[in-house]
Motif scaffolding. Structure first.
Motif, PDB file in Angstrom:
ATOM      1  N   SER A 177       0.766  -1.180   0.070  1.00  0.00           N
ATOM      2  CA  SER A 177      -0.065  -0.096   0.003  1.00  0.00           C
ATOM      3  C   SER A 177       0.959   1.216   0.085  1.00  0.00           C
ATOM      4  O   SER A 177       2.156   1.211  -0.598  1.00  0.00           O
ATOM      5  CB  SER A 177      -1.025  -0.074   1.247  1.00  0.00           C
ATOM      6  N   GLU A 226      -0.712   2.107  12.687  1.00  0.00           N
ATOM      7  CA  GLU A 226      -1.373   1.438  11.801  1.00  0.00           C
ATOM      8  C   GLU A 226      -2.721   1.480  12.150  1.00  0.00           C
ATOM      9  O   GLU A 226      -3.919   1.077  11.162  1.00  0.00           O
ATOM     10  CB  GLU A 226      -0.862  -0.077  11.639  1.00  0.00           C
ATOM     11  N   ASP A 271      -6.000  -1.653   0.057  1.00  0.00           N
ATOM     12  CA  ASP A 271      -5.369  -2.122   1.569  1.00  0.00           C
ATOM     13  C   ASP A 271      -6.403  -2.660   2.461  1.00  0.00           C
ATOM     14  O   ASP A 271      -6.264  -3.737   2.942  1.00  0.00           O
ATOM     15  CB  ASP A 271      -4.820  -0.748   2.150  1.00  0.00           C
ATOM     16  N   LEU A 295      -6.843  -6.937   3.573  1.00  0.00           N
ATOM     17  CA  LEU A 295      -7.201  -7.162   5.055  1.00  0.00           C
ATOM     18  C   LEU A 295      -8.339  -7.876   5.288  1.00  0.00           C
ATOM     19  O   LEU A 295      -8.440  -8.591   6.196  1.00  0.00           O
ATOM     20  CB  LEU A 295      -6.972  -5.877   5.883  1.00  0.00           C
ATOM     21  N   THR A 316      -0.626  -6.005   4.840  1.00  0.00           N
ATOM     22  CA  THR A 316      -0.412  -4.882   4.074  1.00  0.00           C
ATOM     23  C   THR A 316       0.909  -4.143   4.687  1.00  0.00           C
ATOM     24  O   THR A 316       0.866  -4.084   5.960  1.00  0.00           O
ATOM     25  CB  THR A 316      -1.549  -4.043   3.872  1.00  0.00           C
ATOM     26  N   ARG A 352       2.605  -0.219   4.502  1.00  0.00           N
ATOM     27  CA  ARG A 352       2.260   1.166   4.092  1.00  0.00           C
ATOM     28  C   ARG A 352       3.684   1.912   4.394  1.00  0.00           C
ATOM     29  O   ARG A 352       3.803   2.609   5.223  1.00  0.00           O
ATOM     30  CB  ARG A 352       1.343   1.727   5.251  1.00  0.00           C
ATOM     31  N   ALA A 366      -1.394  -4.694   9.177  1.00  0.00           N
ATOM     32  CA  ALA A 366      -0.752  -3.679   8.448  1.00  0.00           C
ATOM     33  C   ALA A 366       0.458  -3.247   9.159  1.00  0.00           C
ATOM     34  O   ALA A 366       0.594  -3.127  10.354  1.00  0.00           O
ATOM     35  CB  ALA A 366      -1.573  -2.438   8.389  1.00  0.00           C
ATOM     36  N   TYR A 367       1.487  -2.789   8.448  1.00  0.00           N
ATOM     37  CA  TYR A 367       2.989  -2.492   8.816  1.00  0.00           C
ATOM     38  C   TYR A 367       3.167  -1.121   8.281  1.00  0.00           C
ATOM     39  O   TYR A 367       3.333  -1.140   6.951  1.00  0.00           O
ATOM     40  CB  TYR A 367       3.883  -3.495   8.622  1.00  0.00           C
TER      41      TYR A 367
END
Length: 305
Positions: free
Chosen positions: A114, A130, A148, A152, A164, A166, A233-234
């Motif tokens: 993303s 996140e 994104d 998820l 995801t 970021r 998400a990261y």
């Protein structure tokens, strides 16, 4: 591990392929007009993200153990001119790929790349985590935010190992002049060689960015494939902000030129800044930290003559 990379002709894919190969993994690159011949030990398969039959065949043939989805339209300008095509590629294309992976490689790890710009450009009181609200401020960011969340959701409803990433802006040797440091370096190199007058055409030099070296970014992606948690998400970034004007001065100093600076109205945008990200989560889960200093990145970019 066999890893499928979409966006095979893009800036990041080449760096990520090298990183994966050096770690002993097999790599399949996919994209439009790649050709099917292998190169540097990498299998290449033509596939268009907007064509379900292409993507179904791609995943069925490759049967990957992991997939890093880099493919898509990444230009804010191009996306604003043709938002329908951008959403078809960035959102529908992601759904098509997720479905193909679910069908043919349901146990594969899937990393959707993303962007930090899903958080928008409005300054917040603290570093962005996140779990914070997504607030895209342009159509490109909106398309990435949609994809994104879609990715998820696949982790949630299909129990797939989807994550995801970021990342903030990432840069390095070989980046297209369509991006700010690529454009600046192309002009600086031409002036340094004597191929152009000592005049720089620039946009808004007051804008600030968090630039992370692409070589650090691809290490983060590899670590996420190894240690990242399903459904998470990261954020990825350097944690430092510099104005474009400061970076331009650094680049000119590296090559020893003092050009006249002219602001080009066609390049001007309102001053803005990258989101300020909290990267504690990826550090905790994978041990990743950026290692390459900005000055080193700029030297490497400018040594590419």
């Amino acid at each position: 591990m066999k890893v499928l990379l979409t966006g095979g002709k893009g800036f990041v894919a080449g760096y990520l392929a090298k990183e994966l190969i050096s770690a002993g993994h097999g790599v399949v690159l996919s994209g439009r007009a790649l050709g099917e011949s292998g190169r540097d030990g990498v299998e290449c398969i033509d596939a268009d993200l907007t064509r379900p039959d292409d993507i179904d065949k791609l995943v069925e043939l490759s049967r990957p153990d992991a997939c890093v989805h880099l493919g898509g339209i990444t230009s804010v300008v191009i996306g604003s001119k043709d938002p329908v095509s951008m959403f078809q590629v960035n959102v529908t294309g992601t759904a098509i790929l997720l479905e193909a992976v679910r069908k043919h490689s349901p146990d594969a790890k899937f990393l959707f790349v993303s962007t930090s710009h899903v958080y928008g450009t409005v300054k917040r009181e603290s570093l962005i985590r996140e779990s914070d609200t997504l607030d895209p401020s342009n159509l490109y960011a909106a398309s990435k935010a949609s994809a994104d969340l879609l990715a998820l959701t696949y982790a949630k409803i299909h129990d797939m190992h989807v994550m995801t990433a970021r990342p903030n802006n990432h840069v390095g040797p070989g980046q297209s002049p369509d991006f700010v440091l690529g454009a600046l370096s192309a002009q600086i190199k031409a002036i340094s060689r004597g191929d152009a007058p000592a005049v720089m055409e620039t946009g808004n030099l007051e804008s600030t960015r968090d630039f992370t070296d692409v070589r650090d970014v691809v290490k983060a992606y590899c670590l996420l494939l190894d240690k990242g948690k399903k459904g998470h998400a990261y954020n990825i970034g350097s944690g430092r902000q510099e104005s474009i004007g400061t970076i331009l001065n650094m680049m000119c100093e590296i090559v020893g030129i003092s050009p006249e600076i002219r602001q080009d109205p066609a390049r001007m945008r309102p001053a803005d800044s990258s989101p300020m990200l909290d990267t504690g989560k990826i550090e905790k889960d994978t041990g990743w930290k950026p290692a390459i200093e900005l000055n080193t990145t700029l030297h490497d970019i400018l040594q590419e003559f």
